[in-house]
Design a protein around this motif. Structure first.
Motif, short mmCIF file in Angstrom:
data_model
loop_
_atom_site.label_atom_id
_atom_site.label_comp_id
_atom_site.label_asym_id
_atom_site.label_seq_id
_atom_site.Cartn_x
_atom_site.Cartn_y
_atom_site.Cartn_z
N SER A 77 49.07 37.00 50.12
CA SER A 77 49.03 36.34 51.43
C SER A 77 47.79 36.74 52.21
O SER A 77 47.85 37.49 53.19
CB SER A 77 50.30 36.67 52.23
N LEU A 78 46.66 36.19 51.77
CA LEU A 78 45.37 36.46 52.39
C LEU A 78 44.44 35.31 52.01
O LEU A 78 44.49 34.80 50.89
CB LEU A 78 44.82 37.80 51.93
N CYS A 79 43.54 34.95 52.93
CA CYS A 79 42.78 33.71 52.80
C CYS A 79 42.00 33.59 51.49
O CYS A 79 42.25 32.68 50.69
CB CYS A 79 41.82 33.57 53.99
N ALA A 80 41.01 34.45 51.28
CA ALA A 80 40.14 34.29 50.13
C ALA A 80 40.89 34.40 48.80
O ALA A 80 40.69 33.56 47.91
CB ALA A 80 38.99 35.30 50.18
N PRO A 81 41.76 35.41 48.62
CA PRO A 81 42.49 35.47 47.34
C PRO A 81 43.35 34.24 47.09
O PRO A 81 43.41 33.74 45.96
CB PRO A 81 43.36 36.72 47.51
N SER A 82 44.01 33.74 48.13
CA SER A 82 44.90 32.60 47.95
C SER A 82 44.13 31.34 47.59
O SER A 82 44.55 30.56 46.72
CB SER A 82 45.71 32.37 49.23
N ARG A 83 43.00 31.12 48.23
CA ARG A 83 42.18 29.94 47.93
C ARG A 83 41.62 30.02 46.51
O ARG A 83 41.55 29.02 45.79
CB ARG A 83 41.08 29.80 48.97
N ALA A 84 41.21 31.22 46.12
CA ALA A 84 40.72 31.39 44.75
C ALA A 84 41.83 31.13 43.74
O ALA A 84 41.59 30.58 42.65
CB ALA A 84 40.16 32.80 44.58
N THR A 85 43.06 31.48 44.09
CA THR A 85 44.19 31.23 43.20
C THR A 85 44.45 29.74 43.05
O THR A 85 44.69 29.25 41.94
CB THR A 85 45.45 31.95 43.72
N ARG A 98 40.42 39.87 45.13
CA ARG A 98 41.64 40.58 45.51
C ARG A 98 41.82 40.66 47.02
O ARG A 98 42.92 40.86 47.50
CB ARG A 98 41.63 41.99 44.93
N ASP A 99 40.72 40.54 47.75
CA ASP A 99 40.80 40.68 49.20
C ASP A 99 39.70 39.84 49.85
O ASP A 99 38.99 39.11 49.16
CB ASP A 99 40.71 42.15 49.62
N ASN A 100 39.58 39.96 51.16
CA ASN A 100 38.55 39.18 51.87
C ASN A 100 37.18 39.84 51.83
O ASN A 100 36.22 39.30 52.37
CB ASN A 100 38.97 38.97 53.32
N LYS A 101 37.08 41.00 51.19
CA LYS A 101 35.80 41.70 51.10
C LYS A 101 35.00 41.20 49.90
O LYS A 101 33.82 40.92 50.00
CB LYS A 101 36.04 43.21 51.01
N LYS A 102 35.68 41.10 48.75
CA LYS A 102 35.04 40.56 47.56
C LYS A 102 35.54 39.13 47.40
O LYS A 102 36.61 38.89 46.85
CB LYS A 102 35.38 41.37 46.32
N LYS A 103 34.76 38.18 47.86
CA LYS A 103 35.24 36.80 47.96
C LYS A 103 34.72 35.88 46.86
O LYS A 103 35.06 34.72 46.82
CB LYS A 103 34.85 36.21 49.32
N GLN A 104 33.88 36.39 45.97
CA GLN A 104 33.20 35.52 45.01
C GLN A 104 34.05 35.30 43.77
O GLN A 104 34.46 36.25 43.10
CB GLN A 104 31.87 36.14 44.60
N VAL A 131 35.26 31.50 50.80
CA VAL A 131 34.82 32.35 49.71
C VAL A 131 33.31 32.55 49.87
O VAL A 131 32.63 31.75 50.50
CB VAL A 131 35.13 31.75 48.32
N ARG A 132 32.81 33.62 49.32
CA ARG A 132 31.39 33.93 49.45
C ARG A 132 30.56 32.80 48.87
O ARG A 132 30.81 32.32 47.78
CB ARG A 132 31.08 35.24 48.72
N GLY A 133 29.57 32.38 49.64
CA GLY A 133 28.74 31.27 49.21
C GLY A 133 29.31 29.92 49.56
O GLY A 133 28.66 28.88 49.34
N ALA A 134 30.53 29.90 50.11
CA ALA A 134 31.18 28.67 50.57
C ALA A 134 31.25 27.58 49.50
O ALA A 134 31.14 26.39 49.78
CB ALA A 134 30.47 28.14 51.83
N TYR A 387 49.11 42.60 46.90
CA TYR A 387 48.22 42.67 48.07
C TYR A 387 47.38 43.94 47.94
O TYR A 387 47.90 45.02 47.68
CB TYR A 387 49.04 42.71 49.37
N TYR A 388 46.06 43.79 48.17
CA TYR A 388 45.14 44.89 47.87
C TYR A 388 44.25 45.34 49.02
O TYR A 388 43.59 46.38 48.89
CB TYR A 388 44.21 44.47 46.71
N GLU A 389 44.16 44.62 50.12
CA GLU A 389 43.13 44.93 51.11
C GLU A 389 43.54 46.11 52.02
O GLU A 389 44.05 45.93 53.13
CB GLU A 389 42.81 43.70 51.97
N PHE A 390 43.30 47.31 51.52
CA PHE A 390 43.54 48.54 52.29
C PHE A 390 42.58 49.61 51.79
O PHE A 390 42.44 49.79 50.59
CB PHE A 390 44.99 49.01 52.13
#
Length: 464
Positions: A77-85, A98-104, A131-134, A387-390
């Motif tokens: 339940s987080l933006c970038a991971p969910s969209r990538a899924t 896995r999180d909003n930090k590594k979005k590629q 995601v990184r690079g949009a 969920y991984y962003e911690f």
């Protein structure tokens, strides 16, 4: 009849038979696709899902003319991971976002629009990718997107993957939808198409379109049952839940439940209007019933449960989202299905409808076998959450879990380890944590093993 006449007659009959065989063997026409995605829309933020304050007639029409899944979940339940899924059909631990930090998304990972292009589709993207690079490193027949979160008012958006990011006058989701409709009306191709329309709304911080300035002015937002619950006085709730930094009143833009939910709803009214614009365009173009329309969100959102907002945690308001599918050629109007589907299933569903083989690398399953409503159709009995962003925003600790129709087991796996167990039939609001009670130890062991099995089935690289 002469031999010459007999041969001619047989040749003609053979041609007729061959033609008939070809007609029978011909593949049915492939549908077009429109895939709508919102940002942070919880499952019940729709009037067709029972919301009595927010009215969404255009989105409701998709449900009335198609299928609404009442138990649709995101696996992170987080933006970038969910969209990538959604784009890859894979869990976060495989596609790597896995999180909003590594979005590629890795360039070597095939994504849904590129697979469709390989099968003869035109693909277009309009809106928010997060995601990184949009998604500008990917191939599109048309692209109109922005980097990061973007602005509700006077957004900066690029047209074309090599286009310049330019300020645009107006309201973000109106502008994005206008370009999507324009592309539909101006395209000159016999190919089927897939159009992604990914809205900014209802992501925080919520800014209304000017036309909705006074919406909900005289409406009171009711508190959920657990709004006034004393977290400190509830020993069953683990510290990982109690210490999350997501309480209403602790943030300048989320001062009150009443204020933020009204703004949240107002942004969704604009989404609903824009869904109607795309629907009307398809109807005008006589493409409506030849188009499979999917509507979903990247994650849910707390609306004051436990006095919380945001998402991330593996609790129902955070992980449940809408999923509506309208395709009258295969789905009867007004269908409702309560089987558990997830965002890993969307890419396989689209590919199945498109007549394309689902890559073995995808973890999801096509929902097409569920369209007929046969309850005997084999389907999943459990699914995996992660969920991984911690450390990170809102201080929600890393956790995994498994959900079945009845049970939910959550494991906060970073030290100090903690657990939650809920009987969702008896306790749908997840008030009573049953973990540690001797009478539920066998259930814990079964769910713990099921969690391990699901991680193995999806090739979780973190398994020891």
């Amino acid at each position: 009849m002469t031999i010459r006449h007999m041969i001619l007659t047989m040749s003609l009959l053979g041609a007729v038979w061959l033609g008939a065989d070809r007609v029978q063997a011909a593949e049915p026409p492939r549908p077009n696709f429109v895939i709508f995605m919102t940002d942070d829309q919880r499952f019940d933020a729709l009037s067709c899902a029972g919301n009595t304050i927010l009215q969404t007639p255009n989105i409701d029409r998709l449900a009335a003319e198609g299928l609404r899944f009442t138990n649709m979940f995101v696996t992170n339940s987080l933006c970038a991971p969910s969209r990538a899924t959604l784009l890859t059909g894979q869990y976060s631990h495989t596609h790597g976002v896995r999180d909003n930090k590594k979005k590629q998304i890795p360039a070597t990972t095939a994504i849904l629009p590129e697979i469709l292009r390989e099968h003869g589709y035109e693909v277009a993207f309009c809106g928010k990718s997060h995601v990184r690079g949009a998604l500008r490193d990917r191939k599109w027949d048309y692209y109109f997107g922005f980097k990061g979160q973007g602005n509700y008012l006077k957004p900066v958006i690029a047209e074309g993957v090599d286009g310049k990011d330019l300020p645009r006058e107006g309201y973000m989701d109106d502008i994005v939808t206008g370009k999507a409709v324009q592309w539909l009306k101006q395209r000159d191709s016999d190919k089927p198409f897939c159009l992604f329309v990914w809205f900014k709304a209802p992501h925080r911080s919520w800014l209304r379109a000017r036309r909705h300035h006074d919406l909900f002015k005289d409406v009171a937002i009711p508190k959920p049952k657990t709004y006034d619950a004393d977290l400190k006085g509830m020993p069953g709730k683990p510290d990982a839940f109690r210490n999350a930094n997501n309480r209403i009143g602790d943030f300048n833009d989320v001062r009150s439940l009443d204020g933020f939910v009204k703004d949240y709803y107002a942004t969704l009214v604009a989404v609903d209007e824009n869904v109607g614009r795309v629907y009307d365009a398809l109807k005008e173009l006589k493409e409506l019933d030849d188009t499979a329309i999917l509507y979903t969100s990247d994650n849910g959102f707390f609306h004051g449960e436990w006095r919380a907002f945001d998402k991330r945690l593996m609790h129902e308001p955070s992980i449940r989202v809408p999923l509506l599918i309208r395709y009258p050629k295969q789905i009867a109007a007004g269908r409702v299905d309560d089987r558990m589907v997830t965002n890993v299933d969307i890419a396989p569903t689209v590919l199945d409808l498109a007549g394309a083989k689902t890559p073995e690398s995808m973890h999801g399953h096509s929902t097409v076998p569920l369209f007929a409503g046969d309850k005997k159709t084999p389907w999943r009995d459990a699914w995996l959450y992660e969920y991984y962003e911690f450390p990170g925003a809102h201080s929600v600790r890393k956790h995994r879990g498994v959900r079945t129709d009845r049970w939910k087991y959550i494991h906060y796996f970073a030290e100090p380890q903690e657990y939650e167990l809920y009987d969702l039939q008896a306790d749908p609001d997840e008030v009573h944590n049953l973990y540690g009670q001797p009478e539920h130890e066998q259930t814990v062991q079964i769910l713990r093993q099921r969690l391990l099995d699901l991680r193995r089935e999806t090739d979780d690289p973190d398994l020891e």
